[in-house]
Design a protein around this motif. Structure first.
Motif, PDB file in Angstrom:
ATOM      1  N   GLU A  92       1.013  -0.900   0.201  1.00 46.14           N
ATOM      2  CA  GLU A  92      -0.174   0.106   0.225  1.00 46.14           C
ATOM      3  C   GLU A  92       0.557   1.491   0.202  1.00 46.14           C
ATOM      4  O   GLU A  92       0.262   2.399  -1.023  1.00 46.14           O
ATOM      5  CB  GLU A  92      -1.510  -0.164   1.144  1.00 46.14           C
ATOM      6  N   TYR A  93       2.170   1.279   0.832  1.00 44.10           N
ATOM      7  CA  TYR A  93       3.148   2.103   0.833  1.00 44.10           C
ATOM      8  C   TYR A  93       3.785   2.806  -0.990  1.00 44.10           C
ATOM      9  O   TYR A  93       3.389   4.024  -0.811  1.00 44.10           O
ATOM     10  CB  TYR A  93       3.999   2.149   1.738  1.00 44.10           C
ATOM     11  N   ILE A  94       3.557   1.914  -1.525  1.00 46.24           N
ATOM     12  CA  ILE A  94       3.880   1.706  -2.791  1.00 46.24           C
ATOM     13  C   ILE A  94       3.275   2.358  -3.162  1.00 46.24           C
ATOM     14  O   ILE A  94       2.892   3.112  -4.451  1.00 46.24           O
ATOM     15  CB  ILE A  94       4.696   0.228  -3.370  1.00 46.24           C
ATOM     16  N   GLU A  95       2.216   1.756  -3.114  1.00 45.66           N
ATOM     17  CA  GLU A  95       0.516   2.408  -4.017  1.00 45.66           C
ATOM     18  C   GLU A  95       0.270   4.009  -4.295  1.00 45.66           C
ATOM     19  O   GLU A  95      -0.145   4.617  -4.407  1.00 45.66           O
ATOM     20  CB  GLU A  95      -0.772   1.568  -3.950  1.00 45.66           C
ATOM     21  N   GLN A  96       0.524   3.853  -2.557  1.00 52.37           N
ATOM     22  CA  GLN A  96       0.574   5.440  -2.402  1.00 52.37           C
ATOM     23  C   GLN A  96       1.039   6.617  -2.851  1.00 52.37           C
ATOM     24  O   GLN A  96       1.572   7.002  -3.128  1.00 52.37           O
ATOM     25  CB  GLN A  96      -0.033   5.599  -1.184  1.00 52.37           C
ATOM     26  N   ASN A  97       2.318   6.281  -2.445  1.00 53.63           N
ATOM     27  CA  ASN A  97       3.497   6.504  -2.731  1.00 53.63           C
ATOM     28  C   ASN A  97       4.271   6.741  -4.071  1.00 53.63           C
ATOM     29  O   ASN A  97       3.704   6.979  -5.018  1.00 53.63           O
ATOM     30  CB  ASN A  97       4.565   7.157  -1.821  1.00 53.63           C
ATOM     31  N   SER A  98       5.501   5.929  -3.933  1.00 55.05           N
ATOM     32  CA  SER A  98       5.381   5.353  -5.336  1.00 55.05           C
ATOM     33  C   SER A  98       7.193   4.086  -5.093  1.00 55.05           C
ATOM     34  O   SER A  98       7.341   4.072  -4.160  1.00 55.05           O
ATOM     35  CB  SER A  98       6.340   6.025  -6.675  1.00 55.05           C
ATOM     36  N   MET A  99       7.504   3.758  -6.408  1.00 52.97           N
ATOM     37  CA  MET A  99       8.349   2.589  -5.970  1.00 52.97           C
ATOM     38  C   MET A  99       9.346   3.404  -5.433  1.00 52.97           C
ATOM     39  O   MET A  99      10.268   2.325  -5.560  1.00 52.97           O
ATOM     40  CB  MET A  99       8.404   1.790  -7.221  1.00 52.97           C
ATOM     41  N   ASP A 100       9.982   4.371  -6.333  1.00 53.41           N
ATOM     42  CA  ASP A 100      10.895   5.258  -5.823  1.00 53.41           C
ATOM     43  C   ASP A 100      11.469   5.540  -5.079  1.00 53.41           C
ATOM     44  O   ASP A 100      12.478   5.850  -4.120  1.00 53.41           O
ATOM     45  CB  ASP A 100      11.259   6.089  -6.407  1.00 53.41           C
ATOM     46  N   SER A 101      10.357   5.914  -4.095  1.00 56.54           N
ATOM     47  CA  SER A 101       9.813   6.521  -2.477  1.00 56.54           C
ATOM     48  C   SER A 101      10.116   5.564  -1.162  1.00 56.54           C
ATOM     49  O   SER A 101      11.061   4.780  -0.679  1.00 56.54           O
ATOM     50  CB  SER A 101       7.951   6.772  -2.457  1.00 56.54           C
ATOM     51  N   TYR A 102      10.097   4.127  -1.560  1.00 49.80           N
ATOM     52  CA  TYR A 102      10.273   2.789  -1.499  1.00 49.80           C
ATOM     53  C   TYR A 102      11.730   2.028  -1.488  1.00 49.80           C
ATOM     54  O   TYR A 102      12.298   2.177  -0.475  1.00 49.80           O
ATOM     55  CB  TYR A 102       9.402   1.788  -1.841  1.00 49.80           C
ATOM     56  N   ILE A 103      11.832   2.417  -2.870  1.00 51.10           N
ATOM     57  CA  ILE A 103      13.553   2.074  -2.482  1.00 51.10           C
ATOM     58  C   ILE A 103      14.752   3.002  -1.682  1.00 51.10           C
ATOM     59  O   ILE A 103      15.338   2.961  -1.395  1.00 51.10           O
ATOM     60  CB  ILE A 103      14.107   1.948  -4.427  1.00 51.10           C
ATOM     61  N   ASP A 104      13.617   4.678  -2.073  1.00 50.28           N
ATOM     62  CA  ASP A 104      14.403   5.323  -1.403  1.00 50.28           C
ATOM     63  C   ASP A 104      14.871   5.246   0.222  1.00 50.28           C
ATOM     64  O   ASP A 104      15.677   5.712   1.405  1.00 50.28           O
ATOM     65  CB  ASP A 104      14.206   6.418  -1.487  1.00 50.28           C
ATOM     66  N   SER A 105      13.304   4.520   1.317  1.00 52.85           N
ATOM     67  CA  SER A 105      13.768   4.306   1.903  1.00 52.85           C
ATOM     68  C   SER A 105      14.792   3.579   2.410  1.00 52.85           C
ATOM     69  O   SER A 105      15.071   3.514   3.489  1.00 52.85           O
ATOM     70  CB  SER A 105      11.954   3.414   2.655  1.00 52.85           C
ATOM     71  N   ILE A 106      14.537   2.163   2.020  1.00 53.24           N
ATOM     72  CA  ILE A 106      15.423   1.047   1.316  1.00 53.24           C
ATOM     73  C   ILE A 106      16.826   1.368   1.812  1.00 53.24           C
ATOM     74  O   ILE A 106      17.255   1.210   2.873  1.00 53.24           O
ATOM     75  CB  ILE A 106      15.299   0.373   0.516  1.00 53.24           C
ATOM     76  N   LEU A 107      17.560   2.683   0.915  1.00 54.19           N
ATOM     77  CA  LEU A 107      18.405   3.355   0.942  1.00 54.19           C
ATOM     78  C   LEU A 107      19.190   4.196   2.414  1.00 54.19           C
ATOM     79  O   LEU A 107      20.150   4.142   2.296  1.00 54.19           O
ATOM     80  CB  LEU A 107      19.243   3.992  -0.264  1.00 54.19           C
ATOM     81  N   ASP A 108      18.439   4.551   3.223  1.00 51.23           N
ATOM     82  CA  ASP A 108      18.191   5.293   4.095  1.00 51.23           C
ATOM     83  C   ASP A 108      18.583   3.895   5.028  1.00 51.23           C
ATOM     84  O   ASP A 108      19.303   4.540   5.711  1.00 51.23           O
ATOM     85  CB  ASP A 108      17.006   6.366   5.003  1.00 51.23           C
ATOM     86  N   ASP A 109      17.612   3.872   4.905  1.00 54.67           N
ATOM     87  CA  ASP A 109      17.759   1.978   6.455  1.00 54.67           C
ATOM     88  C   ASP A 109      18.993   1.030   6.330  1.00 54.67           C
ATOM     89  O   ASP A 109      19.664   1.081   6.811  1.00 54.67           O
ATOM     90  CB  ASP A 109      17.279   1.215   6.196  1.00 54.67           C
ATOM     91  N   VAL A 110      20.042   1.326   5.303  1.00 54.25           N
ATOM     92  CA  VAL A 110      20.787   0.713   4.870  1.00 54.25           C
ATOM     93  C   VAL A 110      22.032   0.994   4.813  1.00 54.25           C
ATOM     94  O   VAL A 110      22.850   1.057   5.711  1.00 54.25           O
ATOM     95  CB  VAL A 110      20.926   0.258   3.044  1.00 54.25           C
ATOM     96  N   SER A 111      22.064   2.542   4.877  1.00 57.81           N
ATOM     97  CA  SER A 111      23.148   4.289   5.375  1.00 57.81           C
ATOM     98  C   SER A 111      22.570   4.062   6.837  1.00 57.81           C
ATOM     99  O   SER A 111      23.868   4.130   7.328  1.00 57.81           O
ATOM    100  CB  SER A 111      22.957   5.516   4.853  1.00 57.81           C
TER     101      SER A 111
END
Length: 266
Positions: A92-111
């Motif tokens: 639902e997060y991806i649907e409401q925001n975007s795949m780019d936003s989801y990937i950015d969240s992943i990158l932020d958590d990896v960092s």
């Protein structure tokens, strides 16, 4: 994911394609949303087997009888008020925001993982892995992916540990483990230590009398002070998106590197 759905998937994955268990599990999964409206006779007819065969299958799923089995269906997305499931939190997060936003969240958590993981604790776990001959690693659903990832990576390095998809087998192992055993638990929320997460009633767990060494890898830093945890390695989420299935393998790589250093010294 509900307890019935999870256990049916395990049977499906573990059974021979030509076996009766595989046939019943596949049929039930294909008609999952009808189960709670069906009698045991109707389920038997649906699966083209006898009622006694269905009864035996239900016991294999660790349900006492058909009533308990039926009560575990259908799958309810938020049956126990737990909102961090895949559909609610990620799809639902991806649907409401975007795949780019989801990937950015992943990158932020990896960092964040790179900067904030306590490497002294990682090194301590590596020392445990060297000193303990009997090691198990467990988790549920996406957290079990972390346990399986650790098992495979350690196997490449000559260390063989066990894991198990079955939630009851996990509990049985932990409750009967002696002081000679190390148990590594992956739990993003930390709730694995506190309650039966797949159970509809979320019954409490009590690990206070567990003799084994318990290590928890979690996204909940508050678990560092939990009395039933001997060592807690925590990571952070910088958004509401749960990225633990991606973070776990990174932490495992850190563990493996420290383990390799120690075993090469020896």
């Amino acid at each position: 994911m509900g307890i019935l759905l999870n256990r049916l998937l395990i049977i499906l994955n573990d059974s021979d394609l030509k076996s009766t268990d595989y046939h019943i599990a596949f049929t039930l999964l294909s008609n999952f949303y009808l189960i709670n409206e069906m009698t045991i006779g109707e389920v038997a007819d649906l699966c083209s087997v006898s009622k006694s065969t269905i009864s035996k299958f239900i016991r294999k799923l660790h349900f006492e009888d058909y009533s308990e089995f039926k009560a575990a269906a259908p799958f309810v997305e938020n049956r126990s008020g737990f909102k961090l499931n895949y559909n609610r939190n990620i799809a639902e997060y991806i649907e409401q925001n975007s795949m780019d936003s989801y990937i950015d969240s992943i990158l932020d958590d990896v960092s964040s993982c790179k900067k904030n993981i306590d490497m002294e604790k990682v090194k301590e776990l590596a020392r445990y892995l060297v000193s303990y001959k009997n090691v198990a690693s467990f988790g549920l659903l996406f957290s079990e992916l972390g346990a399986m990832d650790l098992q495979a990576k350690l196997a490449y390095n000559g260390k063989f540990i066990i894991t198990n998809l079955d939630d009851l087998k996990q509990d049985d192992y932990i409750n009967n483990a002696g002081e000679d055993k190390l148990i590594i638990i992956f739990s993003n929320s930390g709730s694995y230590i506190q309650r039966n997460m797949l159970s509809e009633f979320q019954t409490k767990k009590d690990y206070s009398n567990i003799k084994a060494k318990i290590v928890l890898i979690t996204g909940n830093a508050k678990m560092e002070n939990h009395p039933d945890v001997d060592l807690c390695i925590s990571f952070t989420h910088n958004s509401t998106v749960q990225t633990h299935s991606i973070i776990y393998p990174l932490i495992n790589d850190m563990i493996i590197m420290e383990y390799r250093k120690l075993t090469r010294i020896r």
